[in-house]
Scaffold this motif. Structure first.
Motif, PDB file in Angstrom:
ATOM      1  N   LYS A 333     -14.051  -5.453   4.957  1.00 32.63           N
ATOM      2  CA  LYS A 333     -13.656  -6.072   3.703  1.00 32.63           C
ATOM      3  C   LYS A 333     -12.660  -4.979   3.048  1.00 32.63           C
ATOM      4  N   PHE A 334     -11.621  -5.479   2.367  1.00 33.15           N
ATOM      5  CA  PHE A 334     -10.477  -4.879   1.832  1.00 33.15           C
ATOM      6  C   PHE A 334     -10.562  -4.950   0.319  1.00 33.15           C
ATOM      7  N   GLU A 335     -10.585  -4.134  -0.483  1.00 29.92           N
ATOM      8  CA  GLU A 335     -10.378  -4.321  -1.935  1.00 29.92           C
ATOM      9  C   GLU A 335      -9.846  -3.057  -2.670  1.00 29.92           C
ATOM     10  N   MET A 336      -9.102  -3.396  -3.831  1.00 29.46           N
ATOM     11  CA  MET A 336      -8.510  -2.310  -4.585  1.00 29.46           C
ATOM     12  C   MET A 336      -9.462  -2.033  -5.632  1.00 29.46           C
ATOM     13  N   VAL A 337      -9.739  -0.861  -6.016  1.00 31.67           N
ATOM     14  CA  VAL A 337     -10.677  -0.246  -7.055  1.00 31.67           C
ATOM     15  C   VAL A 337     -10.262   0.792  -7.612  1.00 31.67           C
ATOM     16  N   SER A 338     -11.286   1.094  -8.933  1.00 27.89           N
ATOM     17  CA  SER A 338     -10.496   1.726  -9.776  1.00 27.89           C
ATOM     18  C   SER A 338     -10.769   3.389  -9.748  1.00 27.89           C
ATOM     19  N   GLY A 339     -11.907   3.515  -9.015  1.00 29.10           N
ATOM     20  CA  GLY A 339     -12.497   4.735  -8.728  1.00 29.10           C
ATOM     21  C   GLY A 339     -13.442   4.671  -7.432  1.00 29.10           C
ATOM     22  N   MET A 340     -13.889   5.867  -7.100  1.00 29.39           N
ATOM     23  CA  MET A 340     -14.656   5.859  -5.908  1.00 29.39           C
ATOM     24  C   MET A 340     -16.026   5.985  -6.112  1.00 29.39           C
ATOM     25  N   GLN A 341     -16.864   5.215  -5.473  1.00 28.71           N
ATOM     26  CA  GLN A 341     -18.533   5.147  -5.635  1.00 28.71           C
ATOM     27  C   GLN A 341     -18.982   4.376  -4.341  1.00 28.71           C
ATOM     28  N   GLU A 342     -20.275   4.493  -4.084  1.00 31.23           N
ATOM     29  CA  GLU A 342     -20.684   3.802  -2.803  1.00 31.23           C
ATOM     30  C   GLU A 342     -20.533   4.502  -1.747  1.00 31.23           C
ATOM     31  N   LYS A 420      -7.114  10.674   2.672  1.00 29.27           N
ATOM     32  CA  LYS A 420      -8.467  10.801   1.412  1.00 29.27           C
ATOM     33  C   LYS A 420      -7.681  10.626  -0.073  1.00 29.27           C
ATOM     34  N   VAL A 421      -8.494  10.155  -0.789  1.00 30.76           N
ATOM     35  CA  VAL A 421      -8.048  10.042  -2.268  1.00 30.76           C
ATOM     36  C   VAL A 421      -8.065  11.457  -2.675  1.00 30.76           C
ATOM     37  N   ASP A 422      -7.073  11.752  -3.559  1.00 34.02           N
ATOM     38  CA  ASP A 422      -6.883  13.090  -4.320  1.00 34.02           C
ATOM     39  C   ASP A 422      -6.521  12.997  -5.685  1.00 34.02           C
ATOM     40  N   ALA A 423      -6.206  14.022  -6.139  1.00 34.65           N
ATOM     41  CA  ALA A 423      -5.787  14.065  -7.789  1.00 34.65           C
ATOM     42  C   ALA A 423      -4.498  13.422  -7.680  1.00 34.65           C
ATOM     43  N   SER A 424      -3.669  13.025  -6.963  1.00 40.17           N
ATOM     44  CA  SER A 424      -2.402  12.513  -6.864  1.00 40.17           C
ATOM     45  C   SER A 424      -2.642  10.985  -6.800  1.00 40.17           C
ATOM     46  N   THR A 425      -3.579  10.619  -6.319  1.00 44.55           N
ATOM     47  CA  THR A 425      -3.848   9.134  -5.795  1.00 44.55           C
ATOM     48  C   THR A 425      -3.744   8.024  -7.093  1.00 44.55           C
ATOM     49  N   GLN A 426      -2.866   7.094  -7.050  1.00 46.81           N
ATOM     50  CA  GLN A 426      -2.532   5.963  -7.848  1.00 46.81           C
ATOM     51  C   GLN A 426      -3.249   4.747  -7.692  1.00 46.81           C
ATOM     52  N   LYS A 427      -3.327   4.513  -6.269  1.00 45.44           N
ATOM     53  CA  LYS A 427      -3.913   3.333  -6.030  1.00 45.44           C
ATOM     54  C   LYS A 427      -5.039   3.522  -4.798  1.00 45.44           C
ATOM     55  N   ILE A 428      -6.352   3.274  -4.999  1.00 44.07           N
ATOM     56  CA  ILE A 428      -7.541   3.370  -4.164  1.00 44.07           C
ATOM     57  C   ILE A 428      -7.674   2.120  -3.568  1.00 44.07           C
ATOM     58  N   LEU A 429      -7.814   2.318  -2.125  1.00 42.35           N
ATOM     59  CA  LEU A 429      -8.186   0.973  -1.404  1.00 42.35           C
ATOM     60  C   LEU A 429      -9.396   1.278  -0.917  1.00 42.35           C
ATOM     61  N   LYS A 430     -10.564   0.604  -0.976  1.00 39.64           N
ATOM     62  CA  LYS A 430     -11.894   0.670  -0.325  1.00 39.64           C
ATOM     63  C   LYS A 430     -12.000  -0.413   0.801  1.00 39.64           C
TER      64      LYS A 430
END
Length: 435
Positions: A333-342, A420-430
């Protein structure tokens, strides 16, 4: 003999009564006598005759004889003419093997088209003795010495209690006619040579040789039953199922004595017959394997892994940008999210802008490497699998999510540091592996 036959049916083959029975009738004395005995016993029978086209006019006369026999007894006769030599040239093997394959294929078809329940063949005690000697001469386990089974699925052999001499004497006493196969006197065939030259000498050794032989085979079958029970108990104790594979602890396997006998008993049903090779596998390095026609036996550190043989082709699955769910070969499953969790082994968060679409899902290959999340530097996947104690079978089925030629995720195990997601990341793909 008729009364003895009827009693045999009542005592040992009662399930034949009331069933429709197909008799394999060559026109020789054995199958003709079987036909008469079944007819006189009131069984519901029809005949099947194979014309293998191997003896010219003789073959045609055999066919005509069986047709006339059916007419006299008022029973249906099915006839099939085979191109036996053509089949042998196409598939290889001997004439005897070709004829056997052709007749059993046809008999299985007739069971359905003629709505029959069983096929009856006219094998007798002498056939059993000849088979015993053939197997003995070639080398065999105990199962090769226990003889022709009275029943094998839908094939039944009602004359196994009778000798060739009894059958011929009955035919003569009842005035039953039959056809003689001229090829039966040719000693170029192994079975004929045994029948004509060896068996008469054996019968001279003792007046009740055939009877003694039958008793010996009965004892062998009892011994085989004991051995089979012990093998089954050992398999239940040692074989541990995991998915479609079986894991067998090597140290426990080594403790079985006599080792060769257990190895043969445990693995020959999977097509492995060279137990010395299996014994050598117990001392081999991890990664060594044996392959039969149906299965694979792999040495992996502390275990042997037995699995069905699969023909795997390397397949790449493309994943274009915007896909929400990938259904095959695994569910992602691919989805755009605003932050990291789970956070967990089946979920990763990626910097989408570091990815190049389409992504690729594929199995691992030798030489693959990645940069394990949380670590510095790269690591070969083979070393990663070893450190994680992942066996070879599981390793071969491992899926990798890749961006171009770079591994993004060893699915379900470890993400790659480079995405990996870091401080410069604008778009997070889960990405989630849905199990």
């Amino acid at each position: 003999m008729l009364n003895k036959f009827k009693q045999h049916i009542e005592t040992n083959l009662i399930f034949l009564k009331g069933k429709k029975l197909l008799i394999a009738c060559s026109g020789g004395v054995d199958s003709v006598v079987l036909t008469h005995l079944c007819h006189q016993s009131g069984l519901d029978i029809c005949l099947a005759h194979c014309n293998f086209n191997l003896r010219g006019g003789e073959s045609d006369k055999d066919e005509e004889f069986v047709k006339v026999l059916g007419e006299k007894l008022g029973i249906n006769v099915s006839v099939k003419v085979f191109d036996t030599l053509g089949y042998m040239n196409q598939h290889g093997g001997s004439i005897q093997m070709a004829a056997r394959a052709l007749r059993y294929q046809w008999f299985n078809q007739l069971l359905e088209t003629e709505h029959c329940d069983f096929v009856l063949t006219a094998h007798h005690i002498d056939d059993n003795l000849e088979t015993f000697i053939i197997n003995l001469s070639r080398g065999t386990g105990i199962e090769g010495l226990t003889g022709i089974p009275q029943q094998n699925d839908r094939f039944v052999r009602p004359l196994l209690r009778f000798s060739r001499e009894e059958i011929e004497n009955y035919a003569k006493s009842q005035g039953i006619k039959w056809r003689e196969d001229s090829s039966n006197v040719e000693t170029k065939y192994l079975r004929n040579k045994i029948r004509l030259e060896l068996v008469p000498k054996l019968k001279e050794l003792h007046p009740t040789f055939l009877s003694n032989f039958t008793n010996t085979q009965a004892y062998l079958k009892q011994t085989q039953a004991l051995a089979t029970n012990d093998i089954n108990a050992a398999q239940k104790r040692l074989f541990r199922k995991r998915g479609d594979a079986q894991l067998i602890n090597v140290d426990e396997l080594k403790q079985l004595k006599p080792t060769e006998a257990y190895l043969y008993g445990l693995f020959h049903k999977y097509g492995f017959t060279e137990w010395d090779n299996i014994k050598n596998l117990l001392e081999a390095m991890s990664g060594k394997e044996l392959v039969s026609k149906t299965h694979r036996l792999l040495r992996d550190r502390t275990h042997l892994i037995l699995s069905p043989l699969e023909i795997r082709e390397q397949t790449n699955y493309a994943i274009v940008d915007g896909v929400k769910i990938l259904e095959e070969p695994i569910r992602l499953k691919f989805e755009m999210v605003s932050g990291m969790q789970e956070l967990g082994p089946n979920t990763i968060f990626l910097d989408k802008e570091k990815l190049n679409f389409p992504l690729v899902l594929r199995n691992w290959q030798k030489g693959d490497y990645f940069y394990p999340f949380g670590m510095k530097g790269r690591k070969k996947l083979s070393k990663f699998f070893k450190d994680e104690k992942i066996d070879v079978i599981t390793k071969e089925k491992q899926w990798l999510l890749c961006s171009e030629n770079k591994i993004v995720w060893v699915v379900g195990r470890r993400a790659d540091e480079r995405f990996k997601v870091d401080a410069s990341t604008q778009k997070i793909l889960k990405v989630t592996h849905i199990i």
